[in-house]
Scaffold this active site. Structure first.
Site, short mmCIF file in Angstrom:
data_model
loop_
_atom_site.label_atom_id
_atom_site.label_comp_id
_atom_site.label_asym_id
_atom_site.label_seq_id
_atom_site.Cartn_x
_atom_site.Cartn_y
_atom_site.Cartn_z
N CYS A 1 0.99 -1.12 -0.04
CA CYS A 1 0.01 -0.08 0.13
C CYS A 1 1.02 1.22 -0.04
O CYS A 1 2.09 1.04 -0.33
CB CYS A 1 -1.06 -0.08 1.05
SG CYS A 1 -0.31 0.21 2.74
N ARG B 1 -3.59 -0.57 5.44
CA ARG B 1 -4.27 -1.65 4.58
C ARG B 1 -3.13 -2.93 4.46
O ARG B 1 -3.60 -4.01 4.48
CB ARG B 1 -4.42 -1.16 3.15
CG ARG B 1 -5.71 -0.01 2.99
CD ARG B 1 -5.82 0.97 1.77
NE ARG B 1 -4.71 1.55 1.53
CZ ARG B 1 -4.31 2.09 0.50
NH1 ARG B 1 -5.35 2.19 -0.47
NH2 ARG B 1 -3.38 2.98 0.34
N ASP C 1 -8.47 4.13 0.95
CA ASP C 1 -7.67 4.26 2.02
C ASP C 1 -8.18 4.59 3.22
O ASP C 1 -8.63 5.79 3.50
CB ASP C 1 -6.43 5.22 1.36
CG ASP C 1 -5.21 5.19 2.37
OD1 ASP C 1 -5.32 4.95 3.65
OD2 ASP C 1 -4.15 5.93 1.83
P1 4NP Z 1 -1.92 2.90 3.89
O1 4NP Z 1 -2.59 4.29 4.42
O2 4NP Z 1 -1.26 3.21 2.45
O3 4NP Z 1 -3.06 1.87 3.87
O4 4NP Z 1 -0.79 2.53 5.23
C1 4NP Z 1 -1.79 5.43 4.52
C2 4NP Z 1 -1.00 5.74 5.64
C3 4NP Z 1 -0.30 6.95 5.63
C4 4NP Z 1 -0.24 7.83 4.56
C5 4NP Z 1 -1.07 7.62 3.59
C6 4NP Z 1 -1.87 6.43 3.42
N1 4NP Z 1 0.36 8.98 4.70
O5 4NP Z 1 0.41 9.90 3.87
O6 4NP Z 1 1.14 9.11 5.71
#
Ligand code: 4NP
Length: 149
Positions: free
Chosen positions: A7, A13, A120
């Site tokens: 991800c 995720r 997300d």
């Molecule tokens: P992930 O969610 O891709 O599902 O882990 C996110 C976690 C952090 C960030 C973006 C998406 N961020 O921009 O810090």
């Protein structure tokens, strides 16, 4: 077989994908190696987001031992299957494919026959729904692997 869930941050995720796929594989008696990574490096070394951990634990999945890491070139050589949580993660991974890569790249929900992106929750907040969706898809993914010759 080695599977990498991918991800953006590796704190929501894909850690959930790792834990859920591991649980389904164990239940099916499959010996799979499952890991996760993020395309970005903002959260490297951090445990999964506390909101994600709570939602996952409520459905029986413990994420607390995981730590975020960034996708590395070596992952394309070491994993057979890279499951991207959304189209942006897939496009990012495709841009980084090194020569000699063995990994097949596909979206997580496409591999499950459901299709589309895992939303997300970091921005959208629907943590419980994301666990439910990842869990439902994992059943299909592991079922498909179990039936493969
Ligand atoms: P992930 O969610 O891709 O599902 O882990 C996110 C976690 C952090 C960030 C973006 C998406 N961020 O921009 O810090």
């Amino acid at each position: 077989m080695r599977i990498l869930c991918l991800c953006l941050g590796n704190i929501c995720r894909s850690p959930t994908g790792e834990a859920v796929l591991s649980a389904h594989a164990a239940r099916a008696g499959l010996d799979l190696e499952i890991d996760s990574a993020g395309t970005g490096n903002w959260h490297v070394g951090q445990p999964p987001d506390a909101r994600m951990q709570a939602a996952a634990l409520a459905q029986g999945f413990d994420l607390s031992d995981q730590r975020a890491r960034q996708l590395a070139a070596s992952d394309f050589h070491e994993f057979d299957l890279i499951l991207a949580m959304d189209a942006a993660n897939l496009a990012d991974a495709r841009r980084r494919v090194p020569d000699g890569s063995r990994a097949r790249l596909v979206r997580y929900l496409d591999e499950a026959g459901i299709g589309g992106d895992v939303p997300d929750p970091y921005f959208e907040g629907n943590f419980d729904d994301v666990v439910t969706l990842i869990d439902r898809a994992a059943g299909a993914i592991i079922g498909r692997i179990s039936r493969a010759p």
